[in-house]
Design a protein around this motif. Structure first.
Motif, PDB file in Angstrom:
ATOM      1  N   ARG A 225       3.197  31.499 -16.908  1.00 12.26           N
ATOM      2  CA  ARG A 225       2.547  30.486 -15.342  1.00 12.26           C
ATOM      3  C   ARG A 225       3.198  29.402 -14.840  1.00 12.26           C
ATOM      4  O   ARG A 225       3.121  29.605 -13.607  1.00 12.26           O
ATOM      5  CB  ARG A 225       1.423  29.521 -16.702  1.00 12.26           C
ATOM      6  CG  ARG A 225       1.009  28.407 -15.811  1.00 12.26           C
ATOM      7  CD  ARG A 225       0.001  26.906 -17.317  1.00 12.26           C
ATOM      8  NE  ARG A 225       1.315  27.024 -17.706  1.00 12.26           N
ATOM      9  CZ  ARG A 225       0.745  25.715 -18.586  1.00 12.26           C
ATOM     10  NH1 ARG A 225      -0.772  25.467 -19.297  1.00 12.26           N
ATOM     11  NH2 ARG A 225       1.762  24.664 -19.188  1.00 12.26           N
ATOM     12  N   ALA A 226       4.300  29.403 -15.766  1.00 13.07           N
ATOM     13  CA  ALA A 226       5.328  28.728 -14.913  1.00 13.07           C
ATOM     14  C   ALA A 226       6.146  30.184 -14.009  1.00 13.07           C
ATOM     15  O   ALA A 226       6.376  29.165 -12.345  1.00 13.07           O
ATOM     16  CB  ALA A 226       6.697  28.708 -16.182  1.00 13.07           C
ATOM     17  N   VAL A 227       6.093  30.983 -14.255  1.00 11.92           N
ATOM     18  CA  VAL A 227       6.751  31.765 -12.915  1.00 11.92           C
ATOM     19  C   VAL A 227       5.665  32.097 -11.611  1.00 11.92           C
ATOM     20  O   VAL A 227       6.830  31.658 -10.140  1.00 11.92           O
ATOM     21  CB  VAL A 227       6.954  33.484 -13.412  1.00 11.92           C
ATOM     22  CG1 VAL A 227       7.468  34.150 -11.934  1.00 11.92           C
ATOM     23  CG2 VAL A 227       8.214  33.228 -14.344  1.00 11.92           C
ATOM     24  N   PHE A 228       5.080  32.126 -12.062  1.00 11.66           N
ATOM     25  CA  PHE A 228       3.073  32.170 -11.011  1.00 11.66           C
ATOM     26  C   PHE A 228       2.869  30.773  -9.829  1.00 11.66           C
ATOM     27  O   PHE A 228       2.794  30.701  -8.754  1.00 11.66           O
ATOM     28  CB  PHE A 228       2.158  32.727 -11.044  1.00 11.66           C
ATOM     29  CG  PHE A 228       2.278  33.953 -12.082  1.00 11.66           C
ATOM     30  CD1 PHE A 228       2.779  35.164 -10.790  1.00 11.66           C
ATOM     31  CD2 PHE A 228       2.001  34.663 -12.869  1.00 11.66           C
ATOM     32  CE1 PHE A 228       2.321  36.605 -10.835  1.00 11.66           C
ATOM     33  CE2 PHE A 228       2.672  35.713 -13.472  1.00 11.66           C
ATOM     34  CZ  PHE A 228       2.293  37.243 -12.281  1.00 11.66           C
ATOM     35  N   HIS A 229       3.854  29.867 -10.482  1.00 14.71           N
ATOM     36  CA  HIS A 229       3.883  28.561 -10.021  1.00 14.71           C
ATOM     37  C   HIS A 229       5.572  28.637  -9.391  1.00 14.71           C
ATOM     38  O   HIS A 229       5.278  27.400  -7.887  1.00 14.71           O
ATOM     39  CB  HIS A 229       3.505  27.170 -10.914  1.00 14.71           C
ATOM     40  CG  HIS A 229       2.757  27.119 -10.702  1.00 14.71           C
ATOM     41  ND1 HIS A 229       1.846  28.415 -11.926  1.00 14.71           N
ATOM     42  CD2 HIS A 229       1.387  26.212 -10.818  1.00 14.71           C
ATOM     43  CE1 HIS A 229       0.483  27.528 -12.468  1.00 14.71           C
ATOM     44  NE2 HIS A 229      -0.349  25.979 -11.250  1.00 14.71           N
ATOM     45  N   ILE A 230       6.132  29.548  -9.010  1.00 10.75           N
ATOM     46  CA  ILE A 230       7.385  29.504  -8.161  1.00 10.75           C
ATOM     47  C   ILE A 230       6.966  29.758  -6.551  1.00 10.75           C
ATOM     48  O   ILE A 230       5.983  31.242  -6.772  1.00 10.75           O
ATOM     49  CB  ILE A 230       8.359  30.405  -8.437  1.00 10.75           C
ATOM     50  CG1 ILE A 230       8.983  29.441 -10.291  1.00 10.75           C
ATOM     51  CG2 ILE A 230       9.755  30.536  -8.123  1.00 10.75           C
ATOM     52  CD1 ILE A 230       9.330  30.669 -10.859  1.00 10.75           C
ATOM     53  N   PRO A 231       7.667  28.902  -6.071  1.00 14.03           N
ATOM     54  CA  PRO A 231       6.696  29.308  -4.269  1.00 14.03           C
ATOM     55  C   PRO A 231       7.395  30.124  -3.822  1.00 14.03           C
ATOM     56  O   PRO A 231       7.197  31.049  -3.299  1.00 14.03           O
ATOM     57  CB  PRO A 231       7.051  27.991  -3.674  1.00 14.03           C
ATOM     58  CG  PRO A 231       7.899  27.054  -4.463  1.00 14.03           C
ATOM     59  CD  PRO A 231       7.247  28.009  -5.869  1.00 14.03           C
ATOM     60  N   SER A 232       8.900  30.408  -4.031  1.00 15.85           N
ATOM     61  CA  SER A 232       9.455  31.381  -4.021  1.00 15.85           C
ATOM     62  C   SER A 232       9.273  32.992  -4.425  1.00 15.85           C
ATOM     63  O   SER A 232       9.533  32.755  -5.373  1.00 15.85           O
ATOM     64  CB  SER A 232      10.942  31.774  -4.033  1.00 15.85           C
ATOM     65  OG  SER A 232      11.928  32.664  -3.618  1.00 15.85           O
ATOM     66  N   ARG A 233       8.881  33.830  -3.929  1.00 11.80           N
ATOM     67  CA  ARG A 233       8.474  35.551  -4.319  1.00 11.80           C
ATOM     68  C   ARG A 233       9.689  35.493  -4.968  1.00 11.80           C
ATOM     69  O   ARG A 233      10.203  36.330  -5.821  1.00 11.80           O
ATOM     70  CB  ARG A 233       7.626  36.506  -3.514  1.00 11.80           C
ATOM     71  CG  ARG A 233       7.895  38.192  -3.415  1.00 11.80           C
ATOM     72  CD  ARG A 233       7.439  38.947  -2.797  1.00 11.80           C
ATOM     73  NE  ARG A 233       7.122  40.142  -3.112  1.00 11.80           N
ATOM     74  CZ  ARG A 233       6.046  41.067  -2.125  1.00 11.80           C
ATOM     75  NH1 ARG A 233       6.599  40.381  -0.539  1.00 11.80           N
ATOM     76  NH2 ARG A 233       6.095  42.146  -2.623  1.00 11.80           N
ATOM     77  N   ASP A 234      10.880  35.747  -4.076  1.00 11.78           N
ATOM     78  CA  ASP A 234      12.530  36.513  -4.360  1.00 11.78           C
ATOM     79  C   ASP A 234      12.667  35.841  -6.099  1.00 11.78           C
ATOM     80  O   ASP A 234      13.138  36.294  -6.913  1.00 11.78           O
ATOM     81  CB  ASP A 234      13.281  36.035  -3.621  1.00 11.78           C
ATOM     82  CG  ASP A 234      13.082  37.318  -2.962  1.00 11.78           C
ATOM     83  OD1 ASP A 234      12.457  37.970  -2.845  1.00 11.78           O
ATOM     84  OD2 ASP A 234      14.070  36.323  -1.820  1.00 11.78           O
ATOM     85  N   ALA A 235      12.721  34.654  -5.687  1.00  7.39           N
ATOM     86  CA  ALA A 235      12.737  33.977  -7.514  1.00  7.39           C
ATOM     87  C   ALA A 235      11.872  34.260  -8.555  1.00  7.39           C
ATOM     88  O   ALA A 235      12.037  34.041 -10.053  1.00  7.39           O
ATOM     89  CB  ALA A 235      12.668  32.086  -6.855  1.00  7.39           C
ATOM     90  N   ARG A 236      10.428  34.782  -7.995  1.00  2.00           N
ATOM     91  CA  ARG A 236       9.397  34.717  -8.881  1.00  2.00           C
ATOM     92  C   ARG A 236      10.030  36.370  -9.891  1.00  2.00           C
ATOM     93  O   ARG A 236       9.501  36.472 -10.746  1.00  2.00           O
ATOM     94  CB  ARG A 236       7.824  35.217  -8.591  1.00  2.00           C
ATOM     95  CG  ARG A 236       7.974  33.662  -8.282  1.00  2.00           C
ATOM     96  CD  ARG A 236       5.385  33.795  -8.191  1.00  2.00           C
ATOM     97  NE  ARG A 236       5.591  34.799  -7.149  1.00  2.00           N
ATOM     98  CZ  ARG A 236       5.494  34.593  -5.813  1.00  2.00           C
ATOM     99  NH1 ARG A 236       5.342  33.226  -5.347  1.00  2.00           N
ATOM    100  NH2 ARG A 236       5.022  35.551  -5.206  1.00  2.00           N
ATOM    101  N   GLN A 237      10.663  37.193  -8.747  1.00  2.00           N
ATOM    102  CA  GLN A 237      10.977  38.521  -9.109  1.00  2.00           C
ATOM    103  C   GLN A 237      12.246  38.239 -10.486  1.00  2.00           C
ATOM    104  O   GLN A 237      12.328  38.749 -10.817  1.00  2.00           O
ATOM    105  CB  GLN A 237      11.173  39.264  -7.803  1.00  2.00           C
ATOM    106  CG  GLN A 237      11.542  40.566  -8.314  1.00  2.00           C
ATOM    107  CD  GLN A 237      10.842  41.197  -8.417  1.00  2.00           C
ATOM    108  OE1 GLN A 237       9.349  41.347  -8.153  1.00  2.00           O
ATOM    109  NE2 GLN A 237      10.225  42.414  -9.928  1.00  2.00           N
TER     110      GLN A 237
END
Length: 312
Positions: A225-237
């Motif tokens: 849930r926290a990861v998919f709220h991160i706006p940056s795609r690279d940060a999520r990855q």
């Protein structure tokens, strides 16, 4: 050794059969056992040495990984050498005290490893959801207390098993169809009512391993849930990659046990030797250091430095 069934006779020595039904294949079966044990021994020892000797790997995640590697060493050493002795030398004779000691350390280590995996999930939750407070929350003092708590929980829950087994009279067959001593397998060799053993075994399973699995699942729900709220795609990855190796280790650790439990309850058509092979071959201890070595750049770089730089 012949099995005795005289009333009042309590066996003090048992014989482990190895893999029932495949006695003529024991030499071939020993090959994957031996390879997995050697790889687990070398891989986990190397991992512990690298983490303890490298200042850059003193972060909480690597300290927990060091605990996991130590548990893997103990877990595989408690079972595989005994299995190899049976396969190679037919040395399956084991005293009652040694049998109880073996199963005590096997179950303690298994529960400890389950607790370490839960703590590692908590570590990833803090790192992703509260990155700025990561080092202030997971201090060295707290990590030490967590390690002690994990050990005390495992020893505290398994210690009563010793007394539950010691009270029994083993007047049935002294042949145990396995490569290692198991609580319920040994209890079934007694002439007493073992319902207390069965129910306590269920209590230990639910209060430790099942609870750990539920809490790990909740941790990863919160992490995702926290990861998919991160706006940056690279940060999520990047965040997902930090959890990848831990998820692989979790699946490897719990899957054989879940499969064995389900097949024992519902898959009566599955041959007994399948259960024994799945329960005793050291797949997780062998693959855990490989997974972390491949998926964690810092560890991979240190392994390359240790293995190849010093050879030049």
């Amino acid at each position: 050794m012949t099995a005795l069934n005289h009333t009042g006779v309590s066996h003090t020595v048992f014989r482990l059969l190895g893999v029932p039904g495949l006695e003529d294949q024991h030499m071939w079966i020993s090959i994957p056992f031996f390879i997995s044990y050697v790889v687990a021994l070398l891989g986990n020892s190397l991992l512990i040495c690298i983490i303890l000797t490298s200042r850059s790997l003193r972060e909480p995640m690597y300290l927990f990984l060091c605990m996991l590697a130590g548990a893997d060493l103990v877990l595989s050493t408690c079972t595989v050498p005994q299995a190899l002795a049976i396969f190679w030398f037919r040395a399956g004779e084991i005293s009652l005290d040694r049998c109880i000691t073996q199963l005590f350390f096997v179950y303690c280590t298994f529960i400890s490893e389950s607790g370490i995996l839960l703590v590692m999930a908590f570590d990833r939750y803090i790192a992703i959801c509260y990155p700025l407070r990561y080092t202030t929350i997971l201090t060295p003092a707290l990590i030490g207390k967590i390690g002690v708590t994990v050990c005390l929980r495992s020893y505290g829950t398994i210690s009563p098993v010793i007394f539950l087994l010691k009270r029994l009279t083993f007047c049935k067959s002294n042949i145990l169809p396995n490569t290692a001593c198991k609580h319920i397998v040994l209890a079934h060799a007694s002439c007493n009512d073992i319902r207390v053993n069965i129910w306590y075994g269920i209590f230990v399973l639910v209060s430790t391993v099942v609870l750990d699995v539920v809490l790990i699942f909740i941790s990863y729900v919160l992490i995702l849930r926290a990861v998919f709220h991160i706006p940056s795609r690279d940060a999520r990855q990047k965040a997902l990659n930090t959890c990848g190796s831990h998820v692989c280790v979790i699946v490897l650790f719990y899957e054989p046990g879940i499969f064995t439990t389900l097949t024992q309850r519902f898959g009566h058509h599955i041959a007994p030797h399948i259960h024994i092979l799945l329960a005793n071959v050291s797949i997780p201890p062998m693959l855990n250091p490989i997974i972390y070595g491949v998926k964690t750049k810092q560890i991979r770089d240190h392994v390359v430095h240790v293995l190849f730089t010093k050879q030049k």
